[in-house]
Design a protein around this motif. Structure first.
Motif, PDB file in Angstrom:
ATOM      1  N   LYS A  80       0.824  -1.209   0.000  1.00  0.00           N
ATOM      2  CA  LYS A  80       0.000   0.000   0.000  1.00  0.00           C
ATOM      3  C   LYS A  80       0.857   1.257   0.000  1.00  0.00           C
ATOM      4  O   LYS A  80       0.458   2.296  -0.533  1.00  0.00           O
ATOM      5  N   ASN A  81       2.029   1.164   0.623  1.00  0.00           N
ATOM      6  CA  ASN A  81       2.904   2.334   0.736  1.00  0.00           C
ATOM      7  C   ASN A  81       3.791   2.535  -0.486  1.00  0.00           C
ATOM      8  O   ASN A  81       4.648   3.412  -0.485  1.00  0.00           O
ATOM      9  N   GLY A  82       3.580   1.696  -1.506  1.00  0.00           N
ATOM     10  CA  GLY A  82       4.252   1.939  -2.777  1.00  0.00           C
ATOM     11  C   GLY A  82       5.418   1.037  -3.113  1.00  0.00           C
ATOM     12  O   GLY A  82       6.093   1.262  -4.121  1.00  0.00           O
ATOM     13  N   ARG A  83       5.669  -0.003  -2.307  1.00  0.00           N
ATOM     14  CA  ARG A  83       6.774  -0.898  -2.659  1.00  0.00           C
ATOM     15  C   ARG A  83       6.453  -1.586  -3.983  1.00  0.00           C
ATOM     16  O   ARG A  83       5.404  -2.217  -4.133  1.00  0.00           O
ATOM     17  N   PRO A  84       7.352  -1.503  -4.986  1.00  0.00           N
ATOM     18  CA  PRO A  84       7.021  -2.004  -6.318  1.00  0.00           C
ATOM     19  C   PRO A  84       7.134  -3.514  -6.485  1.00  0.00           C
ATOM     20  O   PRO A  84       6.527  -4.088  -7.389  1.00  0.00           O
ATOM     21  N   ASP A  85       7.925  -4.195  -5.643  1.00  0.00           N
ATOM     22  CA  ASP A  85       8.109  -5.638  -5.762  1.00  0.00           C
ATOM     23  C   ASP A  85       7.332  -6.355  -4.669  1.00  0.00           C
ATOM     24  O   ASP A  85       6.998  -5.778  -3.641  1.00  0.00           O
ATOM     25  N   SER A  86       7.044  -7.640  -4.894  1.00  0.00           N
ATOM     26  CA  SER A  86       6.269  -8.398  -3.899  1.00  0.00           C
ATOM     27  C   SER A  86       6.824  -9.797  -3.650  1.00  0.00           C
ATOM     28  O   SER A  86       6.219 -10.578  -2.913  1.00  0.00           O
ATOM     29  N   ASP A  87       7.975 -10.137  -4.226  1.00  0.00           N
ATOM     30  CA  ASP A  87       8.522 -11.481  -4.026  1.00  0.00           C
ATOM     31  C   ASP A  87       8.831 -11.773  -2.561  1.00  0.00           C
ATOM     32  O   ASP A  87       8.843 -12.934  -2.146  1.00  0.00           O
ATOM     33  N   TYR A  88       9.071 -10.739  -1.752  1.00  0.00           N
ATOM     34  CA  TYR A  88       9.370 -10.950  -0.334  1.00  0.00           C
ATOM     35  C   TYR A  88       8.218 -11.638   0.383  1.00  0.00           C
ATOM     36  O   TYR A  88       8.398 -12.203   1.471  1.00  0.00           O
ATOM     37  N   GLU A  89       7.014 -11.613  -0.198  1.00  0.00           N
ATOM     38  CA  GLU A  89       5.850 -12.275   0.405  1.00  0.00           C
ATOM     39  C   GLU A  89       5.812 -13.773   0.114  1.00  0.00           C
ATOM     40  O   GLU A  89       5.003 -14.490   0.702  1.00  0.00           O
ATOM     41  N   LYS A  90       6.664 -14.258  -0.766  1.00  0.00           N
ATOM     42  CA  LYS A  90       6.494 -15.607  -1.321  1.00  0.00           C
ATOM     43  C   LYS A  90       7.574 -16.603  -0.916  1.00  0.00           C
ATOM     44  O   LYS A  90       7.707 -17.663  -1.522  1.00  0.00           O
TER      45      LYS A  90
END
Length: 373
Positions: A80-90
């Motif tokens: 929500k705060n604008g972090r462009p990547d999401s692999d850290y969730e996986k």
């Protein structure tokens, strides 16, 4: 006549019961524990598996809950705060000697029916509390869950299960007070003011390390006090050992291991510039061969205190595994700011490298916790 809510709860309970019963028939799903009672160690240990020894593996089926979970604080909602990547969730943690069962919210709530779970500690423990609440809240009807606040405590209530998941703010465990001269005094041998809130809880999970290592400029106290002695300077790890020993004596004297389970989670490593790490713009876990092979001093102190206790406390060691996850911090994404500000902040000390984005690393701590319980 059964109400729809009662009927739903019955179905959920039956599902959980049969799911738990059938899973116990599969030896690969079992995680066994014992209490060692030799002369040197009195800690709960795993029969089969050292959870801290393993590796991070990418799993596209993660995260375990919606990143829009309404119980997340702004500082950890990195997407929500604008972090462009999401692999850290996986990334999930895979121990070398066994596997950690995937978190099953219905099964967890079924096992925790009519129980109080309390996480006690600092803002990193608050991070873990938010994770645990988000892991379970999705299977509970909107009108059957709520959060209440009471001083330093907050509690998530799953009403149909009569379960509460609570957080109690006590970053030092022992008491921090102001004296008549408005000086902040850390009482190394006083704890009851905090500990009275821990009585009657079924499962207690503690952490305490970060605040003890604060320097003179950032510490939350002006003096230590032990007995009648007021002390200006003390080695931080000596003070930590004294504070933990006060906590250990309280647990030994006041809790019954037949009624209460106690877990102490080891420190969550920082990845800031002060200790040679950084977390800004990191997108992958560190490889194992780059991890320094030494035990942090706070963990050594904690291990020593736990070994001297009579009460069987389980040490949940997440320090080494978490040290590899410098990609999982909010960094500059602790709040919604412009891209120019992000670039500027990424080059200085304002990058947040202590807390964790959610969904993320604390979800794995809670999967481990679930396996222990």
């Amino acid at each position: 006549m059964a109400t729809p809510i009662t009927h739903l709860f019955t179905l959920m309970f039956l599902f959980t019961f049969f799911h738990c019963t059938s899973s116990l028939l599969n030896p690969q799903d079992e995680v066994g524990f014992l209490v060692e009672l030799d002369h040197d160690v009195n800690m709960v240990q795993s029969k089969r598996c050292d959870f801290s020894d393993g590796k991070w593996v990418y799993d596209d089926s993660y995260p375990l809950y919606d990143p829009n979970c309404p119980y997340l604080s702004t500082a950890v909602t990195c997407q929500k705060n604008g972090r462009p990547d999401s692999d850290y969730e996986k990334w999930k943690w895979k121990p070398n000697a066994c596997s950690i069962p995937r978190f099953d919210a219905l099964r967890f709530l079924g096992n925790m029916t009519r129980k109080r779970i309390m996480l006690v500690g600092d803002s990193i423990m608050r991070n873990q509390w938010e994770s645990l609440v988000c892991l379970v809240q999705g299977v509970i009807l909107t009108g059957r869950k709520k959060v209440t606040y009471n001083g330093p405590a907050m509690a998530f209530h799953a009403m149909d299960f009569e379960t509460s998941i609570e957080f109690f703010w006590a970053p030092l465990l022992v008491e921090l007070k102001k004296d008549q001269g408005n000086k902040r005094v850390l009482h190394l041998d006083l704890i009851e003011e905090n500990a009275r809130s821990w009585r009657g809880v079924d499962i207690l999970v503690f952490d305490s390390a970060h605040w003890w290592s604060h320097s003179n400029n950032t510490s939350s106290w002006d003096y230590y006090k032990e007995g009648n002695s007021l002390i200006k300077n003390m080695n931080p790890m000596v003070a930590y050992q004294k504070g933990l020993s006060t906590w250990a004596r309280w647990v030994d004297l006041n809790l019954d291991p037949q009624k209460t389970k106690v877990i102490f989670r080891s420190m969550s490593p920082r990845h800031n510039k002060e200790n040679g790490w950084k977390c800004y713009n990191q997108k992958q876990p560190l490889p194992f061969f780059s991890l320094q092979k030494h035990t942090p001093e706070p963990l050594v102190v904690l291990q020593g205190v736990l070994k001297r206790m009579r009460f069987p406390v389980y040490l949940q060691d997440i320090t080494s595994m978490t040290a590899l996850r410098r990609d999982g911090h909010p960094s500059v994404y602790r709040n919604a700011i412009s891209q120019d500000e992000k670039q500027k902040q990424g080059t200085d000390h304002t990058s947040g490298c202590s807390h964790w984005c959610l969904p993320g690393v604390p979800d794995i701590w809670n999967e481990m916790l679930n396996a222990l319980l």
